[in-house]
Enzyme design. Structure first.
Site, PDB file in Angstrom:
ATOM      1  N   CYS A 158      -2.546   9.243   2.475  1.00  0.00           N
ATOM      2  CA  CYS A 158      -2.122   8.572   1.064  1.00  0.00           C
ATOM      3  C   CYS A 158      -3.254   9.038   0.221  1.00  0.00           C
ATOM      4  O   CYS A 158      -2.905   9.228  -1.121  1.00  0.00           O
ATOM      5  CB  CYS A 158      -1.781   7.269   1.135  1.00  0.00           C
ATOM      6  SG  CYS A 158      -3.226   6.271   1.821  1.00  0.00           S
ATOM      7  N   GLU A 161       0.845  -1.212  -0.061  1.00  0.00           N
ATOM      8  CA  GLU A 161      -0.016  -0.095   0.054  1.00  0.00           C
ATOM      9  C   GLU A 161       0.960   1.224  -0.060  1.00  0.00           C
ATOM     10  O   GLU A 161       1.507   1.468   1.075  1.00  0.00           O
ATOM     11  CB  GLU A 161      -0.848   0.021   1.157  1.00  0.00           C
ATOM     12  CG  GLU A 161      -1.779  -1.133   1.395  1.00  0.00           C
ATOM     13  CD  GLU A 161      -3.032  -1.063   0.346  1.00  0.00           C
ATOM     14  OE1 GLU A 161      -3.143   0.236  -0.324  1.00  0.00           O
ATOM     15  OE2 GLU A 161      -3.867  -1.986   0.233  1.00  0.00           O
TER      16      GLU A 161
HETATM   17  P1  NAP Z   1       7.855   5.342   4.963  1.00  0.00           P
HETATM   18  O1  NAP Z   1       9.161   6.301   5.155  1.00  0.00           O
HETATM   19  O2  NAP Z   1       7.813   4.514   3.785  1.00  0.00           O
HETATM   20  O3  NAP Z   1       7.894   4.404   6.276  1.00  0.00           O
HETATM   21  C1  NAP Z   1       7.026   3.420   6.293  1.00  0.00           C
HETATM   22  C2  NAP Z   1       7.305   2.454   7.306  1.00  0.00           C
HETATM   23  O4  NAP Z   1       8.512   1.811   6.597  1.00  0.00           O
HETATM   24  C3  NAP Z   1       7.987   2.925   8.490  1.00  0.00           C
HETATM   25  O5  NAP Z   1       7.669   1.800   9.675  1.00  0.00           O
HETATM   26  C4  NAP Z   1       9.505   2.798   8.363  1.00  0.00           C
HETATM   27  O6  NAP Z   1      10.248   2.828   9.513  1.00  0.00           O
HETATM   28  C5  NAP Z   1       9.555   1.808   7.588  1.00  0.00           C
HETATM   29  N1  NAP Z   1      10.708   1.587   6.593  1.00  0.00           N
HETATM   30  C6  NAP Z   1      11.527   2.629   6.362  1.00  0.00           C
HETATM   31  N2  NAP Z   1      12.595   2.061   5.649  1.00  0.00           N
HETATM   32  C7  NAP Z   1      12.596   1.122   5.522  1.00  0.00           C
HETATM   33  C8  NAP Z   1      13.414  -0.080   5.059  1.00  0.00           C
HETATM   34  N3  NAP Z   1      14.396   0.165   4.632  1.00  0.00           N
HETATM   35  N4  NAP Z   1      13.501  -1.202   5.466  1.00  0.00           N
HETATM   36  C9  NAP Z   1      12.036  -1.730   6.175  1.00  0.00           C
HETATM   37  N5  NAP Z   1      11.309  -0.805   6.632  1.00  0.00           N
HETATM   38  C10 NAP Z   1      11.518   0.670   6.268  1.00  0.00           C
HETATM   39  O7  NAP Z   1       6.682   6.247   4.903  1.00  0.00           O
HETATM   40  P2  NAP Z   1       5.988   7.062   5.861  1.00  0.00           P
HETATM   41  O8  NAP Z   1       6.869   8.484   5.746  1.00  0.00           O
HETATM   42  O9  NAP Z   1       6.094   6.535   7.271  1.00  0.00           O
HETATM   43  O10 NAP Z   1       4.614   7.298   5.481  1.00  0.00           O
HETATM   44  C11 NAP Z   1       4.247   8.336   4.227  1.00  0.00           C
HETATM   45  C12 NAP Z   1       3.862   7.375   3.259  1.00  0.00           C
HETATM   46  O11 NAP Z   1       3.095   6.040   3.457  1.00  0.00           O
HETATM   47  C13 NAP Z   1       3.428   8.297   2.105  1.00  0.00           C
HETATM   48  O12 NAP Z   1       3.813   7.932   1.000  1.00  0.00           O
HETATM   49  C14 NAP Z   1       1.853   7.477   1.960  1.00  0.00           C
HETATM   50  O13 NAP Z   1       1.197   8.033   0.871  1.00  0.00           O
HETATM   51  C15 NAP Z   1       2.034   6.454   2.535  1.00  0.00           C
HETATM   52  N6  NAP Z   1       0.726   5.664   2.784  1.00  0.00           N
HETATM   53  C16 NAP Z   1       0.047   4.997   2.201  1.00  0.00           C
HETATM   54  C17 NAP Z   1      -0.905   4.372   2.489  1.00  0.00           C
HETATM   55  C18 NAP Z   1      -1.922   3.387   1.625  1.00  0.00           C
HETATM   56  O14 NAP Z   1      -2.640   2.529   2.281  1.00  0.00           O
HETATM   57  N7  NAP Z   1      -1.504   3.240   0.315  1.00  0.00           N
HETATM   58  C19 NAP Z   1      -1.598   4.485   3.744  1.00  0.00           C
HETATM   59  C20 NAP Z   1      -0.920   5.504   4.558  1.00  0.00           C
HETATM   60  C21 NAP Z   1       0.471   6.096   4.147  1.00  0.00           C
HETATM   61  P3  NAP Z   1      10.830   4.258  10.315  1.00  0.00           P
HETATM   62  O15 NAP Z   1       9.807   4.839  10.483  1.00  0.00           O
HETATM   63  O16 NAP Z   1      11.481   3.566  11.298  1.00  0.00           O
HETATM   64  O17 NAP Z   1      11.670   4.760   9.229  1.00  0.00           O
END
Ligand code: NAP
Length: 465
Positions: free
Chosen positions: A266, A232
């Protein structure tokens, strides 16, 4: 034992410290998850359903505490946090109801004699990774279908918002989820923990919600062991207002689609395409509403809080500046909060950008903040081409007076979800997800549980038995 700090985005004050999981601890969690899986998969669906129903009640009974935790670690308003708790709890009820419907198929092979018996089985130990913007709902939207299907889970919440996940894990334990079936690993180093999990052959599933960039990296990592994935990812939702739309209703929808969670969703409306016939009226009415928004500390009741931290706020302000450099005009803006005790750098003034050139950079990326760029259109085909000119296709919105026209536009949009005369698409009973680089698979509805199952077919010849 190392710990890391969790901060309140509104004040930058440390609100708690949590245990920082090491790779070794993460690896040991897989042992416990696998042992729990051997048991949990055999628990009767009815029993699994009852436990999920108890978790639903547990969340509602604890709703105020959960709301306050979300407000404190995420910075959204109390109303948004309360709505999230209700939405998040609903996944437990929905999947309690789905747990007892294990669909299968039966058929006779066309050549006769042989029967095809198709059944579904839990995929196994599942790794769940969630973002900070909906710390409760993004967790329950995965945990509930996984448990309903008979999987056990390892959850890595975002480092900014681990407290909500830890509180939900406690509620699940009290509801009767066996030890080891739901384990949370808060960590300041996501890749360390997640790599330890994904390196283990017993982990068979990754369900990720987050940015498209991190999603791509995880897909590459999962390719090494061909791990089943659900993704997602990011959005860039167009919000279309046609010439015959009810402008008042469109403004109401726009306020929700844009400003829920300070624009950090998102599904947030990212680009407004408004027909020239109603553009002036829409911009004036939307602008008035934006100017009335009250920013401040959500814990003290403010309607709009900060964004997640000062870094994110600076990036959003840069996007506004870039758009202005490219010809956009700040037409309406809310006032920034005043007073002591706030982390002022983390607040972004809700802003309506008018006269945005159709090729402005701000339209090509996820803003993830309270900024509404408005583009005026006259040629519908050209507008639709631009609306679809994005690498992601998660949600989109269309307001039109003529429903047939709205549905026609909806079907032409390259998006997994379309709000038709509505500013919100999230619903536990509906399939949530995107097309193109917005993701793979669906969460919610009857689809969400399928993501945690494998299909098996038995080719049976009982004619001679
Ligand atoms: P993110 O930076 O991609 O992080 C999401 C999760 O992934 C966090 O738990 C993060 O941990 C972890 N993560 C980051 N780098 C990683 C790696 N190399 N290996 C494993 N895990 C890793 O996203 P965010 O800033 O938290 O959230 C915003 C994004 O989420 C936006 O793009 C939004 O559109 C998207 N989103 C999508 C949906 C959907 O249903 N499509 C819903 C909500 C949000 P850390 O926090 O420790 O870095």
């Amino acid at each position: 034992m190392t710990e890391f700090e969790v901060r309140n985005p509104a004040t930058a004050a440390v609100i708690d410290t949590v245990h920082d999981h090491t790779a070794e601890e993460a690896a040991a969690q897989v042992d416990a998850a696998q042992a729990a899986f051997e048991q949990w998969r055999t628990v009767a669906p009815r029993k699994r359903a009852e436990i999920l129903m108890a978790a639903h009640r547990g969340m509602l009974d604890d709703a105020e505490r959960l709301r306050d935790i979300i407000v404190a670690e995420n910075g959204k308003s109390q109303a948004d946090a309360a709505a999230e708790v209700a939405y998040a709890a609903e996944f437990f009820r929905w999947y309690a109801e789905e747990a007892v419907r294990a669909p299968g198929e039966y058929g006779v092979a066309p050549a006769g004699g042989v029967r095809n018996v198709v059944t579904r089985h839990p995929v196994g130990v599942a790794v769940l990774i969630t973002p900070w913007n909906f710390p409760a709902a993004m967790a329950t939207r995965k945990i509930a279908p996984a448990l309903a299907a008979g999987c056990t889970v390892l959850l890595k919440p975002a480092s900014e918002t681990p407290l909500t996940a830890l509180a939900i894990a406690e509620i699940l334990q009290q509801a009767g989820v066996p030890e080891g079936a739901v384990q949370v690993a808060a960590s300041s180093s996501a890749s360390k923990v997640v790599s330890a999990w994904l390196a283990d052959d017993r982990v068979r599933k990754l369900s990720f919600t987050g940015s498209t960039g991190v999603g791509r990296r995880l897909l590459a990592q999962c390719a090494e062991r061909v791990v089943n994935t659900s993704m997602e990812l990011g959005g860039n939702a167009p919000f279309i207002v046609t010439a015959d739309a009810d402008v008042e209703a469109a403004v109401e929808g726009a306020m929700v689609a844009k400003f829920r969670n300070s624009g950090q969703a998102c599904t947030a409306a990212n680009r407004f395409y408004v027909h020239a016939d109603v553009a002036e009226e829409f911009v004036a009415a939307f602008g008035r509403r934006i100017e009335q928004l009250k920013l401040g500390d959500p814990a003290a009741g403010a309607a709009i809080g900060p964004v997640i931290h000062a870094r994110a706020a600076a990036e959003i302000r840069e996007l506004i500046d870039g758009a202005v450099t490219q010809g956009a005009r700040i037409a309406h803006q809310a006032a920034l909060p005043e007073g002591e005790g706030l982390d002022h750098e983390a607040f972004v003034a809700p802003t309506l950008l008018a006269d945005v050139p159709a090729d402005a950079d701000i339209l090509g990326q996820e803003i993830f903040g309270p900024v509404a760029p408005v583009v005026v259109y006259t040629d519908e085909e050209d507008m639709l081409r631009r609306a679809n000119d994005a690498e992601v296709g998660l949600s989109s919105y269309v307001y039109a007076g003529n429903l047939q026209h709205a549905m026609q536009i909806g079907e032409k949009l390259e998006a997994g979800m379309v709000g038709v005369n509505r500013g919100i698409v999230s619903d536990p009973s509906a399939p949530f997800g995107g097309v193109k680089q917005a993701g793979i698979g669906r969460e919610g509805g009857s689809f969400g549980i399928e993501e945690f199952t494998e299909v098996q077919y038995l080719s049976v010849d009982w004619s001679a038995v």
